[in-house]
Motif scaffolding. Structure first.
Motif, PDB file in Angstrom:
ATOM      1  N   GLN A 188       0.694 -28.186 -55.571  1.00 23.56           N
ATOM      2  CA  GLN A 188       1.469 -28.426 -56.782  1.00 23.56           C
ATOM      3  C   GLN A 188       2.960 -28.286 -56.497  1.00 23.56           C
ATOM      4  N   GLU A 189       3.335 -27.233 -55.794  1.00 24.75           N
ATOM      5  CA  GLU A 189       4.738 -27.020 -55.428  1.00 24.75           C
ATOM      6  C   GLU A 189       5.254 -28.143 -54.554  1.00 24.75           C
ATOM      7  N   ARG A 190       4.450 -28.527 -53.571  1.00 24.60           N
ATOM      8  CA  ARG A 190       4.833 -29.574 -52.614  1.00 24.60           C
ATOM      9  C   ARG A 190       5.100 -30.901 -53.327  1.00 24.60           C
ATOM     10  N   LEU A 191       4.381 -31.141 -54.410  1.00 24.73           N
ATOM     11  CA  LEU A 191       4.548 -32.378 -55.168  1.00 24.73           C
ATOM     12  C   LEU A 191       5.669 -32.269 -56.199  1.00 24.73           C
ATOM     13  N   GLY A 192       6.413 -31.191 -56.148  1.00 28.72           N
ATOM     14  CA  GLY A 192       7.567 -31.037 -57.025  1.00 28.72           C
ATOM     15  C   GLY A 192       7.279 -30.384 -58.351  1.00 28.72           C
ATOM     16  N   GLY A 193       6.068 -29.910 -58.548  1.00 21.49           N
ATOM     17  CA  GLY A 193       5.735 -29.219 -59.781  1.00 21.49           C
ATOM     18  C   GLY A 193       5.570 -30.133 -60.985  1.00 21.49           C
ATOM     19  N   ASP A 194       5.552 -31.462 -60.767  1.00 17.76           N
ATOM     20  CA  ASP A 194       5.395 -32.399 -61.891  1.00 17.76           C
ATOM     21  C   ASP A 194       4.004 -32.342 -62.502  1.00 17.76           C
ATOM     22  N   LEU A 195       3.011 -32.024 -61.693  1.00 15.07           N
ATOM     23  CA  LEU A 195       1.628 -32.005 -62.166  1.00 15.07           C
ATOM     24  C   LEU A 195       1.230 -30.603 -62.603  1.00 15.07           C
ATOM     25  N   ALA A 196       0.431 -30.541 -63.638  1.00 17.05           N
ATOM     26  CA  ALA A 196      -0.099 -29.247 -64.062  1.00 17.05           C
ATOM     27  C   ALA A 196      -1.057 -28.726 -62.993  1.00 17.05           C
ATOM     28  N   TYR A 197      -1.141 -27.430 -62.880  1.00 20.16           N
ATOM     29  CA  TYR A 197      -2.045 -26.808 -61.914  1.00 20.16           C
ATOM     30  C   TYR A 197      -3.476 -27.293 -62.125  1.00 20.16           C
TER      31      TYR A 197
END
Length: 128
Positions: A36-45
């Protein structure tokens, strides 16, 4: 009228590809939080977990228990995933010969040569 603040919808499989790409960049098994962090946090966990679970069902990732969570690892590279998809399609058909014949006749000459070479190589390795 659409809301200009809304992001455009992603294409089918795009999120799975993004998650797999992130996992491939990891130094080892990675948690959903890391992805999730690696993807920039755009997606919900929960979305990341859903995608990882779907990928697990498709055999594209593996997981191992780490404490109360899981660490995820890609099961193969892009070529392996594409090959798995091709086998799945082939397995779903009644007339495998017809499907393979249609596939081969649709290849361009360079791909046909490549396939012939790979088949020759595979047959040569099996004759030891």
């Amino acid at each position: 009228m659409t809301d200009p603040r809304q992001r455009p919808r992603r294409g089918q499989g795009e999120l799975e590809a993004l998650v797999l790409s992130a996992l491939r960049e990891a130094d080892g098994p990675a948690t959903a939080g890391w992805v999730q962090e690696r993807l920039g946090g755009d997606l919900a966990y929960t979305t990341v977990i859903t995608i990882l679970t779907r990928l697990l069902g498709k055999g594209a990732v593996t997981r191992e228990r780490v404490g109360r969570s899981f660490a995820w690892t890609p099961a193969s590279d892009q070529a392996g995933l594409a090959a798995r998809k091709m086998r799945k399609v082939l397995d779903a058909e009644n007339d495998r010969g017809a499907v393979l014949a249609s596939f081969v006749t649709g290849l361009d000459p360079d791909d046909e040569r490549l396939l012939r070479g790979l088949l020759d190589q595979a047959h040569g390795e099996g004759e030891d």
